[in-house]
Design a protein around this motif. Structure first.
Motif: not given
Length: 447
Positions: A78, A396, A123, A419, A399, A58, A31, A179-181, A200
């Motif tokens: 994201s 990611l 997301l 992500c 970012t 990250l 994340a 902004l994460a898996e 996306e």
């Protein structure tokens, strides 16, 4: 179980809802975070000199507990909004204050008060789990999320959920953002993913599309109608590019203000004809830091009339704030409306109140959108009436650079972030509809 196993299930055409429900969840995931112990790292620096690449991390973080009315979503993509920039430079204040206050409201909310903040307010992805009381969504559903988080325990929010006293922006005023898996959302943030868009592309409109819809189209905003002259600041940017599309789709006349010929061409490609390049025409609304220049307001108003056949502005779509607000109030017609959000050039607006009060103009504050407005805005995307304005996509890991680009206004439209998706272009389910709109979908990619 790893994130790779989840990705394999998402990419398999044979996966069922039962398959997703049976997938063990990972104990942790990657994340994008900012850290509480770094909130003073930019102390003394000018806003422009604060670098998101230094504050954004990250990290591998533990999976949060799933509560009633919530969902865990595998985030395929994201995007970066200006609120993520604010979070990363700790302006106008640190978002850890939001998380601390939220954490005090209930035992469940304590999860959000952490020494790190997982950011992101958009997301597109796949539902992994739903908590007790969730009936509308199932594991395996492909979704996008809007960023309004509400509790709705007060009567105040039941005509308009944006008025809920416990209204928060997910990923900005809450933790576990997009902004994460994996992300944690309330189930009433979820909406169907438009099936002709990639992950996306589907993630890009969320926050800005819904914000523009409420501010310009909704009765809670300006209530735009056919024939209205709509002044749109930053008309090729994240918010303005959607406002321009709504104006054109709704039969209004957008007057697009941009800062370069390249941005003017983007507006023309959307179908706009009335365009003002404020840099080329040299508008300077402030003589110095403390003094505005009414002569420039008048010159600006004269230019608008040249483009509208002598008519003044019905609606101003305002988001720069301090730099432009005096001009916005001045050029609006008698009885017209200025809708305002964001204030990216400064929150302390100054204007000559004679031009507001004696001409019966209205200023409407507009902030994000309620669920219904977000749903309607997403529905227009799904129908191919409004299109994503995605211009560039980062990994990611990158970012921080994506946030830097938005902070320095080096971007057009929206900046996306992959992500869990391993590459761009995945997730399209309706190729025929996509082919029908492909030029509009790629409009900002071809700059």
């Amino acid at each position: 179980m790893t994130v790779k196993d989840i990705l394999a299930a998402i990419q398999s055409p044979d996966s069922t809802s039962e398959d997703f429900a049976a997938l063990p969840l990972p104990e942790s995931y990657r994340a994008i975070t900012v850290h509480k112990d770094e909130t003073e790292m930019f102390a003394g620096l000018a806003t422009r000199d604060k670098d998101p690449r230094k504050s954004i991390h990250l990290d591998e973080v533990p999976l949060p507990e799933l509560g009633p009315g919530e969902a865990l979503v595998a985030v395929m993509a994201s995007s970066v909004n200006y609120n993520s920039v604010w979070t990363s430079i700790f302006e106008p204040l640190s978002t850890f204050g939001f998380l601390e206050r939220y954490g005090r409201t209930s035992e469940l909310a304590k999860r959000h008060d952490l020494p790190y903040h997982i950011i992101g307010s958009d997301l597109a992805g796949v539902v992994l789990r739903t908590g007790p009381g969730v009936n509308a969504w199932r594991p395996g559903d492909e979704v996008v999320a809007h960023c309004l988080s509400v509790e709705l325990e007060s009567s105040d929010g039941h005509n308009d959920t944006m008025l809920d006293p416990e209204q928060r922006i997910w990923g900005f005023e809450t933790n576990f953002g997009g902004l994460a898996e994996i992300a944690l959302v309330k189930s009433n943030q979820l909406m169907p993913k438009p099936d002709h868009l990639s992950w996306e592309e589907a993630a890009a409109p969320g926050l800005v599309n819904s914000t523009a819809y409420r501010q310009l189209v909704s009765r809670n905003g300006a209530g735009m109608k056919q024939g209205d002259n709509v002044l749109i600041w930053g008309a090729s940017g994240g918010l303005g590019s959607y406002a321009t599309q709504f104006a054109l789709a709704g039969g209004a006349n957008p007057i697009c203000v941009v800062s370069s010929e390249q941005k003017a061409n983007i507006c023309r490609s959307m179908g706009a004809e009335a365009i003002i390049d404020r840099n080329a025409e040299g508008y300077k609304f402030w003589k110095d830091e403390n003094t505005q220049d009414p002569k420039e307001w008048k010159r600006f108003g004269k230019r608008i009339r040249e483009l509208t056949g002598g008519e003044d502005i019905d609606i101003v779509f305002e988001h720069p704030g301090r730099e432009t607000f005096g001009a916005s109030v001045f050029v609006t017609r008698k009885g017209g409306t200025i809708t305002t959000c964001a204030s990216t050039s400064g929150y302390m607006h100054e204007y000559d109140n004679r031009y507001l009060w004696m001409s019966l103009k209205r200023i409407i504050g507009s902030h994000f959108a309620n669920y219904r407005e977000a749903w309607e805005a997403n529905r227009l995307i799904a129908k191919g009436k409004i299109h994503p304005t995605l211009s560039k996509v980062y990994s990611l890991e990158d970012t921080g650079q994506a946030a830097f680009d938005v902070h320095r206004n080096l971007h057009q439209g929206k900046v996306g972030v992959l992500c869990m998706a391993p590459e761009e272009g995945l997730g399209v389910r309706d190729q025929a509809k996509r082919a029908q709109h492909i030029d509009a979908i790629n409009r900002f990619r071809n700059i």
